[in-house]
Design an enzyme around this catalytic site. Structure first.
Site, PDB file in Angstrom:
ATOM      1  N   VAL A 224       0.846  -1.196   0.000  1.00  0.00           N
ATOM      2  CA  VAL A 224       0.000   0.000   0.000  1.00  0.00           C
ATOM      3  C   VAL A 224       0.886   1.252   0.000  1.00  0.00           C
ATOM      4  CG1 VAL A 224      -2.045  -1.038   1.067  1.00  0.00           C
ATOM      5  CG2 VAL A 224      -0.234  -0.101   2.532  1.00  0.00           C
ATOM      6  N   ARG A 226       4.215   2.377  -2.453  1.00  0.00           N
ATOM      7  CA  ARG A 226       4.383   2.850  -3.828  1.00  0.00           C
ATOM      8  C   ARG A 226       4.845   1.660  -4.659  1.00  0.00           C
ATOM      9  NH1 ARG A 226       1.765   6.589  -2.912  1.00  0.00           N
ATOM     10  NH2 ARG A 226       2.222   8.813  -3.010  1.00  0.00           N
ATOM     11  N   ASP A 250      -2.207  -2.163  -3.941  1.00  0.00           N
ATOM     12  CA  ASP A 250      -2.955  -0.928  -4.194  1.00  0.00           C
ATOM     13  C   ASP A 250      -2.158   0.000  -5.103  1.00  0.00           C
ATOM     14  OD1 ASP A 250      -5.233   0.800  -3.717  1.00  0.00           O
ATOM     15  OD2 ASP A 250      -3.934   2.036  -2.449  1.00  0.00           O
ATOM     16  N   GLU A 255       0.793   3.218 -13.271  1.00  0.00           N
ATOM     17  CA  GLU A 255      -0.621   3.392 -12.923  1.00  0.00           C
ATOM     18  C   GLU A 255      -1.292   4.306 -13.939  1.00  0.00           C
ATOM     19  OE1 GLU A 255      -0.859   4.690  -8.844  1.00  0.00           O
ATOM     20  OE2 GLU A 255       0.313   3.001  -8.138  1.00  0.00           O
ATOM     21  N   HIS A 274      -5.173   2.077  -6.523  1.00  0.00           N
ATOM     22  CA  HIS A 274      -4.539   3.141  -5.729  1.00  0.00           C
ATOM     23  C   HIS A 274      -5.597   3.970  -5.005  1.00  0.00           C
ATOM     24  CE1 HIS A 274      -0.724   5.793  -5.258  1.00  0.00           C
ATOM     25  NE2 HIS A 274      -1.513   5.901  -4.206  1.00  0.00           N
TER      26      HIS A 274
HETATM   27  P1  NAD Z   1       5.166   8.393   7.137  1.00  0.00           P
HETATM   28  O1  NAD Z   1       6.186   9.375   6.706  1.00  0.00           O
HETATM   29  O2  NAD Z   1       4.358   8.683   8.344  1.00  0.00           O
HETATM   30  O3  NAD Z   1       5.864   6.954   7.359  1.00  0.00           O
HETATM   31  C1  NAD Z   1       6.904   6.422   6.586  1.00  0.00           C
HETATM   32  C2  NAD Z   1       7.811   5.634   7.524  1.00  0.00           C
HETATM   33  O4  NAD Z   1       8.741   4.867   6.771  1.00  0.00           O
HETATM   34  C3  NAD Z   1       8.620   6.537   8.460  1.00  0.00           C
HETATM   35  O5  NAD Z   1       8.507   6.055   9.778  1.00  0.00           O
HETATM   36  C4  NAD Z   1      10.045   6.377   7.935  1.00  0.00           C
HETATM   37  O6  NAD Z   1      11.011   6.520   8.952  1.00  0.00           O
HETATM   38  C5  NAD Z   1       9.999   4.950   7.425  1.00  0.00           C
HETATM   39  N1  NAD Z   1      11.072   4.601   6.494  1.00  0.00           N
HETATM   40  C6  NAD Z   1      11.578   5.345   5.481  1.00  0.00           C
HETATM   41  N2  NAD Z   1      12.540   4.666   4.844  1.00  0.00           N
HETATM   42  C7  NAD Z   1      12.652   3.456   5.459  1.00  0.00           C
HETATM   43  C8  NAD Z   1      13.462   2.314   5.264  1.00  0.00           C
HETATM   44  N3  NAD Z   1      14.383   2.287   4.300  1.00  0.00           N
HETATM   45  N4  NAD Z   1      13.262   1.257   6.086  1.00  0.00           N
HETATM   46  C9  NAD Z   1      12.352   1.284   7.068  1.00  0.00           C
HETATM   47  N5  NAD Z   1      11.569   2.347   7.316  1.00  0.00           N
HETATM   48  C10 NAD Z   1      11.713   3.420   6.514  1.00  0.00           C
HETATM   49  O7  NAD Z   1       4.229   8.191   5.876  1.00  0.00           O
HETATM   50  P2  NAD Z   1       2.819   7.429   5.818  1.00  0.00           P
HETATM   51  O8  NAD Z   1       1.722   8.417   5.864  1.00  0.00           O
HETATM   52  O9  NAD Z   1       2.830   6.289   6.773  1.00  0.00           O
HETATM   53  O10 NAD Z   1       2.872   6.889   4.310  1.00  0.00           O
HETATM   54  C11 NAD Z   1       3.885   5.961   3.907  1.00  0.00           C
HETATM   55  C12 NAD Z   1       3.915   5.868   2.397  1.00  0.00           C
HETATM   56  O11 NAD Z   1       2.705   5.263   1.942  1.00  0.00           O
HETATM   57  C13 NAD Z   1       3.959   7.234   1.695  1.00  0.00           C
HETATM   58  O12 NAD Z   1       5.285   7.673   1.511  1.00  0.00           O
HETATM   59  C14 NAD Z   1       3.239   6.983   0.403  1.00  0.00           C
HETATM   60  O13 NAD Z   1       4.175   6.668  -0.614  1.00  0.00           O
HETATM   61  C15 NAD Z   1       2.361   5.776   0.679  1.00  0.00           C
HETATM   62  N6  NAD Z   1       0.921   6.120   0.689  1.00  0.00           N
HETATM   63  C16 NAD Z   1       0.067   5.386  -0.069  1.00  0.00           C
HETATM   64  C17 NAD Z   1      -1.290   5.682  -0.068  1.00  0.00           C
HETATM   65  C18 NAD Z   1      -2.268   4.862  -0.871  1.00  0.00           C
HETATM   66  O14 NAD Z   1      -3.288   5.374  -1.260  1.00  0.00           O
HETATM   67  N7  NAD Z   1      -2.005   3.595  -1.097  1.00  0.00           N
HETATM   68  C19 NAD Z   1      -1.782   6.740   0.699  1.00  0.00           C
HETATM   69  C20 NAD Z   1      -0.894   7.453   1.481  1.00  0.00           C
HETATM   70  C21 NAD Z   1       0.450   7.134   1.467  1.00  0.00           C
END
Ligand code: NAD
Length: 308
Positions: A224, A226, A250, A255, A274
């Site tokens: 979920v 990227r 997702d 896409e 997505h």
């Molecule tokens: P967030 O910034 O709160 O969380 C991301 C987490 O990943 C952070 O804790 C960060 O420290 C950690 N991280 C980064 N690189 C890492 C690595 N190499 N190993 C382990 N941990 C690592 O963001 P979020 O709101 O939780 O969203 C996360 C991702 O989900 C977004 O960046 C976005 O790409 C994706 N997203 C998808 C949807 C969807 O519709 N499917 C919606 C929102 C976000």
């Protein structure tokens, strides 16, 4: 400079109704207006947008309405001294619930029953196929807003929750944390590997051939985050070779997912378009966040979710 105007770029229509989003700012003391490409911006303007545009670099502040801001040129924002904020922090329950929906379906066969329902077929699964997610191990890779929300939900359902995190600060509901360089140890005993990391150079292709070999052959990948975090070709091959059992996706490398993708034909793959964050009040969640930052900007406070 005082913030005088909020421009909502029309690209927000990718995920939310534009008029309802503009209207949501009625109660905030900043006029909001819908705009297209090619406008000029100044220091007293804020922009809320889905896509990046070069002209936004002249504004006073830019908000990316997505959590994943990987399409924005961070260095350009830093060079221009324009703060860029994102919408992280608001997707816990929305994306979290979609992940749980997919996991429960893969375990209890919601997807297969529906496949057969369209053919009025009283299909009965093989005895050993359905399982409860209770007592199964899930590995959540990336414990930010979404990862934490998934972890607490999985814990509430009686799962054994482990996680991959760069810091070793404990996370509610997670029994064991692994450093990213121990990814293989983290995933090898998991029934579900859930990806909730941003797309960065370090996370691109995080799950690929080696990882699918290490995973259990009855394991599922849930992405979920990227698309590029999983090597899609290798994932398809791993499922076709029964190296792993299936996936819930997702997000995709391309896409919309191209019509000729083999993923469409795999019984044990659930595809959603997505829509992890799509709910009927998504525009209000984003507007609340932008409104809070309007207040912060005006009182000279640090902006929430500043990423550049
Ligand atoms: P967030 O910034 O709160 O969380 C991301 C987490 O990943 C952070 O804790 C960060 O420290 C950690 N991280 C980064 N690189 C890492 C690595 N190499 N190993 C382990 N941990 C690592 O963001 P979020 O709101 O939780 O969203 C996360 C991702 O989900 C977004 O960046 C976005 O790409 C994706 N997203 C998808 C949807 C969807 O519709 N499917 C919606 C929102 C976000």
């Amino acid at each position: 400079t005082e913030l005088e105007q909020l421009y909502v770029h029309e690209s927000v229509e990718n995920v939310i109704p534009t008029d309802a989003f503009v209207d949501a700012f009625d109660e905030v003391s900043i006029p909001a207006e819908l705009v297209g490409d090619g406008r000029e911006y100044g220091a007293s303007d804020a922009v809320a947008t889905y896509v990046p545009r070069p002209e936004f670099l002249d504004a006073g502040w830019v908000h990316c309405i997505r959590a994943g801001y990987d399409e924005f040129d961070i260095e350009a924002y830093e060079a221009a001294g324009v703060p860029l904020t994102n919408s992280s922090g608001i997707h816990g329950s929305t994306v979290g619930e979609l992940a749980l929906t997919i996991m429960l379906s893969l375990a209890r066969l919601g997807h297969r029953y529906r496949d057969h329902q369209t053919e009025r077929n009283w299909w009965e699964p093989p005895y050993d196929r359905p399982f409860t997610i209770e007592n199964e191990r899930v590995c959540v890779v990336g414990l930010g807003t979404i990862g934490k929300a998934i972890a607490t939900r999985c814990d509430a359902l009686g799962m054994d929750v482990v996680g991959v995190r760069r810091s070793d600060e404990p996370v509610p509901g997670v029994s064991e944390l692994f450093d990213p360089d121990r990814l293989h140890d983290a995933i090898e005993n998991a029934r579900f590997v859930v990806l909730t990391v941003p797309h960065t150079p370090e996370t691109e292709g995080l799950l690929s051939a080696e990882e699918f070999v290490r995973m259990r052959d009855d394991a599922y990948v849930i992405n979920v985050a990227r698309g590029p975090v999983v090597d899609e070709k290798t994932l398809i091959a791993a499922i076709e070779k029964d190296q792993i059992a299936g996936a819930g996706l997702d997000v995709f490398e391309t896409e919309p997912l191209p019509e000729d993708s083999p993923l469409w034909d795999l019984d044990e793959v659930i595809i959603s378009p997505h829509k992890g964050s799509a709910t009927n009040r998504y525009h209000l969640d984003i507007a609340d966040l932008v409104a809070e930052n309007v207040q912060r900007y005006r009182s000279g406070d640090i902006l929430k979710n500043r990423v550049a």
